[in-house]
Structure formats: structure tokens, C-alpha cells
Scaffold this active site. Structure first.
Site, PDB file in Angstrom:
ATOM      1  N   HIS A 165       2.254  -2.482   1.330  1.00 63.71           N
ATOM      2  CA  HIS A 165       1.823  -1.757   0.720  1.00 63.71           C
ATOM      3  C   HIS A 165       0.354  -1.081  -0.293  1.00 63.71           C
ATOM      4  O   HIS A 165      -0.737  -1.587  -0.515  1.00 63.71           O
ATOM      5  CB  HIS A 165       2.366  -2.463  -1.557  1.00 63.71           C
ATOM      6  N   HIS A 217      -2.041   3.143   0.315  1.00 61.92           N
ATOM      7  CA  HIS A 217      -1.820   4.373   0.111  1.00 61.92           C
ATOM      8  C   HIS A 217      -2.847   4.540   1.197  1.00 61.92           C
ATOM      9  O   HIS A 217      -3.908   4.647   0.762  1.00 61.92           O
ATOM     10  CB  HIS A 217      -2.140   4.942  -1.038  1.00 61.92           C
ATOM     11  N   PHE A 218      -2.638   5.156   2.109  1.00 58.66           N
ATOM     12  CA  PHE A 218      -3.802   6.330   3.122  1.00 58.66           C
ATOM     13  C   PHE A 218      -3.972   7.356   2.903  1.00 58.66           C
ATOM     14  O   PHE A 218      -4.567   7.983   3.568  1.00 58.66           O
ATOM     15  CB  PHE A 218      -3.399   5.478   4.338  1.00 58.66           C
ATOM     16  N   HIS A 222       9.007   0.358  -7.584  1.00 58.60           N
ATOM     17  CA  HIS A 222       7.567   0.994  -8.457  1.00 58.60           C
ATOM     18  C   HIS A 222       8.560   0.744 -10.169  1.00 58.60           C
ATOM     19  O   HIS A 222       9.087   0.942 -10.632  1.00 58.60           O
ATOM     20  CB  HIS A 222       6.935   2.128  -8.286  1.00 58.60           C
ATOM     21  N   ASP A 241      -2.078  -2.322  -3.085  1.00 59.28           N
ATOM     22  CA  ASP A 241      -1.699  -1.255  -3.094  1.00 59.28           C
ATOM     23  C   ASP A 241      -2.648  -0.635  -3.458  1.00 59.28           C
ATOM     24  O   ASP A 241      -3.495   0.025  -4.171  1.00 59.28           O
ATOM     25  CB  ASP A 241      -1.049  -1.524  -5.140  1.00 59.28           C
ATOM     26  N   HIS A 260      -9.451   6.730  -4.602  1.00 59.46           N
ATOM     27  CA  HIS A 260      -9.177   8.108  -5.319  1.00 59.46           C
ATOM     28  C   HIS A 260     -10.909   8.457  -5.351  1.00 59.46           C
ATOM     29  O   HIS A 260     -11.150   7.695  -5.257  1.00 59.46           O
ATOM     30  CB  HIS A 260      -9.157   8.171  -6.632  1.00 59.46           C
ATOM     31  N   PRO A 268      -4.731   7.112 -12.029  1.00 60.61           N
ATOM     32  CA  PRO A 268      -4.318   5.267 -11.477  1.00 60.61           C
ATOM     33  C   PRO A 268      -4.506   4.753 -10.670  1.00 60.61           C
ATOM     34  O   PRO A 268      -4.507   5.381  -9.400  1.00 60.61           O
ATOM     35  CB  PRO A 268      -3.018   5.513 -12.405  1.00 60.61           C
ATOM     36  N   GLY A 269      -5.040   3.941 -10.330  1.00 59.28           N
ATOM     37  CA  GLY A 269      -5.630   3.329  -8.788  1.00 59.28           C
ATOM     38  C   GLY A 269      -6.935   2.717  -8.861  1.00 59.28           C
ATOM     39  O   GLY A 269      -7.919   3.371  -8.949  1.00 59.28           O
TER      40      GLY A 269
HETATM   41  C1  NCD Z   1      -1.033   4.810  -6.916  1.00 54.55           C
HETATM   42  C2  NCD Z   1      -1.469   5.503  -6.325  1.00 54.55           C
HETATM   43  O1  NCD Z   1      -2.604   5.898  -6.610  1.00 54.55           O
HETATM   44  O2  NCD Z   1      -0.929   6.617  -5.197  1.00 54.55           O
HETATM   45  N1  NCD Z   1      -1.607   4.168  -7.762  1.00 54.55           N
HETATM   46  C3  NCD Z   1      -1.299   2.857  -7.960  1.00 54.55           C
HETATM   47  O3  NCD Z   1      -2.111   2.700  -9.644  1.00 54.55           O
HETATM   48  N2  NCD Z   1      -0.996   1.764  -8.829  1.00 54.55           N
HETATM   49  C4  NCD Z   1       0.469   4.600  -7.189  1.00 54.55           C
HETATM   50  C5  NCD Z   1       1.566   3.673  -8.017  1.00 54.55           C
HETATM   51  O4  NCD Z   1       1.496   2.529  -6.645  1.00 54.55           O
HETATM   52  O5  NCD Z   1       1.910   3.714  -8.093  1.00 54.55           O
HETATM   53 ZN    ZN Z   2       3.400   1.378  -7.454  1.00 52.03          ZN
HETATM   54 ZN    ZN Z   3       1.391   1.578  -4.721  1.00 49.38          ZN
END
Ligand code: NCD
Ligand code: ZN
Ligand code: ZN
Ligand code: ZN
Length: 388
Positions: A18, A20-21, A137, A263, A267, A281-282
Site C-alpha cells: 500500500h 501512493h507514488f 478504505h 500507506d 504531499h 490527509p496523508g
Molecule cells: C491517501 C492519499 O493521500 O492518497 N491519504 C491518506 O491519508 N491515507 C488516501 C488514502 O489512502 O486513503
Molecule cells: Zn485509504
Molecule cells: Zn492509501
């Protein structure tokens, strides 16, 4: 080169299903090259990229793009998870069979918690019937009601719109029920609340094909981070309370939660500087998973072998890959780490393009010394990332 492995641990390298690239579409936050750099610096040689890209990974051409760019970079195995629904809009299922043939390892609309029960059930049946699975999610948007921080003392004290844990719990329960009813697998993304852990335990006891992952931040941080870090603490699901952190640690120890996934959600600085309602978020995670899991070993939750299982073997098994074996005559794919060496998290040591983490400026213990992929050193503590 002489490798000094005295007092170091040699382990199969890690697998994160999991991440996000942001590639294609938001490469100012991260791209497949910088994401791969962070991965190998964290001891990972397999990562699965989320489909919330622009365009979304909902077509064969985008699945191929991710795989080919990962191979071009050549640092680690970069695999895509494809979207469950076209454009991640929650309405029409993607051509899962074609996407799987092209190399998608599972299906998720992560980050777009809008899927109703009817389409989720159809998705579980379709993915399950082709030998794959869906991951969700779990969040009921009606119950989240634009909240930004876990509903509790901290949100109340800071006047932040609250996010009740029931937004997660109800969807975890819904997904477990659908899995039991269809007999098909479902994977719970980033589980974070006590009740959700109990629900998964209940579903597993009933024989449901449910698996769950937990992030390093939900294993280590509470909503107290909002006091110091403001929007750097914003993540979905939100950082919760001590009782929830205890529950996910216990859940991982007991095997109710199957493994760790970061995860990793980069950002840009200017986005994280926005005020709480508009800040995305993230947080990043690839370089912090090993230190976090080692901390649980040091605190006696479980032993080192279990730590390696939840970082490497279990997630590899989940996506149907043979875990890297360290055997005579086999191509080296492994990590050498020092469990006690400490290092500072800062702009230089973070190899991601984005630096969004509440750990910034802090010292953590557990350092990757070497990562081997495809028989070569792709990362070393002393000389950094080496491509080819
Ligand atoms: C994720 C994102 O930034 O793509 N953000 C997060 O807070 N986890 C989206 C996600 O995984 O729900
Ligand atoms: Zn998520
Ligand atoms: Zn995610
Ligand atoms: Zn506290």
C-alpha cells in the site's frame, strides 16, 4: 566491497502492498523513481502502488505504464493495484480480468470511500472469481461528516471537526459481512480503531476470508501529534487514542491483523501548510516501518522472526509472490539492518520527494545498512541509492 554485517540482522527484504507514488499525474509529490528510492532505503524491494493517480489506474495502458516505469528505474519491484470502479467513482466495475492479466495485483478504490454495498458485493465476487481480491478504505462518509481529527479530547480542545471511529467500524463490519455472505476475500486497508480490530477477530473466527493491514503511524502515534504538528498529523484514517494504538499492536501480535503496510502518502510542503480543512490527509512511511516494528520487538510484543513475517513474508504471500529466500545459489534479494543504530529523520535522510511526517526532526532507532535486489546492492547506508 567488504560488507560488515557484525551485529546486524540479515533478512528477506520487505514488501509494502500500500503506497501512493502519485505517478502518473501528481509527480510534484512523488514519482516512481523517488518512491523507489524511499522504498529501498526502507528495506523494501516490492511495493504496490495505489490507483488514485491522474488518470486513475483503471485501464490496461496505465497498469503497463506503472510496471514499465518501475522496471526502467530498476531499484525494486513496482506493481500496480488497479481501481475497482472506472475513474474510482464507485459506479461501474473496471475490466478486472484484463487488468489482472496486464499485471494488476489486486483491486481498490482507496481514498474514494464511496462504494455502496451492492457494488462492493459485485466487486468482491468478480475479483474473487478471477483469483484476486478487493481492498477497501473503510470509511462511511456520512458518519465522517467532514471531520479532520479523531473524535476525542484533542479534537475538542483544538476545536477541530471530529471524525468518529464509527465511520471506520461500520464499513469494516459491512465488508466482513459481505465477505462471509459471498465467500470471497476482502482486505481491510489501514485498520486503526479498537472496535475494528474486534470486528475482524469476530469475522475471522467465523471463517471469513478477511485480512487486514496496519500502518507504522497507527502502531506508534496518537492524536496528540496535532498539538505539535498541526496538519502534518492529518491522515486518513486519523491518528487515534492510546487504547486504539494498544488494540492494533495487540491485533498484530495476535495475528488478527495480518501484516504492516505503510500507506506511504506523500504531499507537498505547501499543501500540508494549508489550514486543517483544506490540507490533504496523508504521511510518508516507507523509511519508518522497520524502526516502528523493531520498537514493538524491543517492547516485547513479539519476536524478531514475527517482525520479519509482518514486513516481508506475509504481504508477499497476500499478493501471491514467493518471499525472497536467502539461500545458497539464489539471486540475493535481502536487507541488512542494524536494529539499534539511531538516525535523525530530516530533509537529507528522507529520500521521498515529499517530507510530510510528524517524525521530522526526531531520532529513531533501526537503520537499513544494505538492500539487495536482483543480486545487486540497490541501497547502502554509506553511498545511498545505486541504479544499475
Ligand atoms: C491517501 C492519499 O493521500 O492518497 N491519504 C491518506 O491519508 N491515507 C488516501 C488514502 O489512502 O486513503
Ligand atoms: Zn485509504
Ligand atoms: Zn492509501
Ligand atoms: Zn495521549
Amino acid at each position: 566491497e567488504i560488507i560488515d554485517a557484525k551485529d546486524k540482522i540479515i533478512s528477506p527484504s520487505f514488501c509494502d502492498i500500500h503506497v501512493h507514488f502519485r505517478d502518473p499525474g501528481q509527480t510534484y509529490k512523488e514519482d516512481i523513481r523517488t518512491g523507489s528510492m524511499a522504498a529501498v532505503a526502507g528495506g523494501y524491494t516490492t511495493v504496490v502502488c495505489m490507483p488514485n493517480t491522474f488518470p486513475a489506474i483503471d485501464e490496461v495502458s496505465i497498469v503497463r505504464y506503472v510496471i514499465e516505469k518501475g522496471e526502467e528505474v530498476g531499484l525494486c519491484r513496482v506493481l500496480p493495484a488497479a481501481a475497482i470502479t472506472k475513474g474510482r467513482k464507485g459506479k461501474e466495475l473496471t475490466e478486472m480480468a484484463l487488468l489482472k492479466d496486464a499485471g494488476a495485483v489486486y483491486f481498490t478504490d482507496d481514498g474514494a470511500p464511496v462504494m455502496d454495498s451492492f457494488i462492493m458485493r459485485k466487486a468482491m465476487e468478480y475479483a474473487g472469481s478471477i483469483g484476486s481480491f478487493v481492498a477497501d478504505h473503510c470509511e462511511d462518509l456520512n458518519l465522517s461528516n467532514n471531520g479532520v481529527a479523531h473524535e476525542g479530547e484533542i479534537a475538542a480542545a483544538l476545536g477541530l471537526p471530529p471524525l468518529p471511529p464509527e465511520a471506520e467500524d461500520t464499513m469494516v463490519a459491512r465488508n466482513c459481512v459481505l465477505s462471509i455472505q459471498t465467500g470471497m476475500p476482502v482486505h481491510i486497508c489501514h485498520i486503526s480503531s479498537r472496535l475494528s480490530v474486534e470486528i475482524v477477530a469476530w469475522a475471522k473466527a467465523l471463517g471469513a476470508k478477511v485480512t487486514a493491514e496496519v500502518t507504522p503511524h497507527h502502531l506508534s502515534l496518537t492524536d496528540d501529534e496535532w498539538l505539535d504538528f498541526d496538519c502534518k498529523a492529518k491522515v486518513s484514517p486519523p491518528l487515534r487514542e492510546h487504547k486504539d494504538v494498544e488494540a492494533v499492536r495487540w491485533g498484530l501480535e495476535a495475528g488478527i491483523i495480518d501484516f504492516v503496510a505503510t500507506d506511504h502518502a506523500p504531499h507537498a510542503h505547501h499543501e500540508k501548510m494549508l489550514e486543517h480543512q483544506n490540507c490533504p490527509p496523508g504521511m510518508i512511511g516507507l523509511q519508518f516501518a522497520l524502526p516502528t516494528v523493531l520498537n514493538l520487538v524491543k517492547k516485547d510484543y513479539f519476536d524478531l522472526e514475527k517482525a520479519i513475517r509482518v514486513l516481508s513474508t506475509e504481504p508477499m504471500k497476500k499478493i501471491g509472490l514467493k518471499p525472497p529466500a536467502i539461500k545458497v545459489g539464489e539471486t540475493a534479494e535481502l536487507v541488512i539492518f542494524d536494529p539499534f543504530e539511531s538516525w535523525e529523520v530530516n530533509e537529507e535522510t528522507i529520500l521521498s520527494k515529499s517530507k510530510n511526517t510528524p517524525l521530522l526532526g526526531k531520532k529513531i532507532e533501526g537503520k537499513v545498512k544494505y538492500t539487495f535486489y536482483n543480486g545487486k546492492i540497490v541501497y547502502s547506508d554509506s553511498s545511498g541509492v545505486s541504479c544499475g
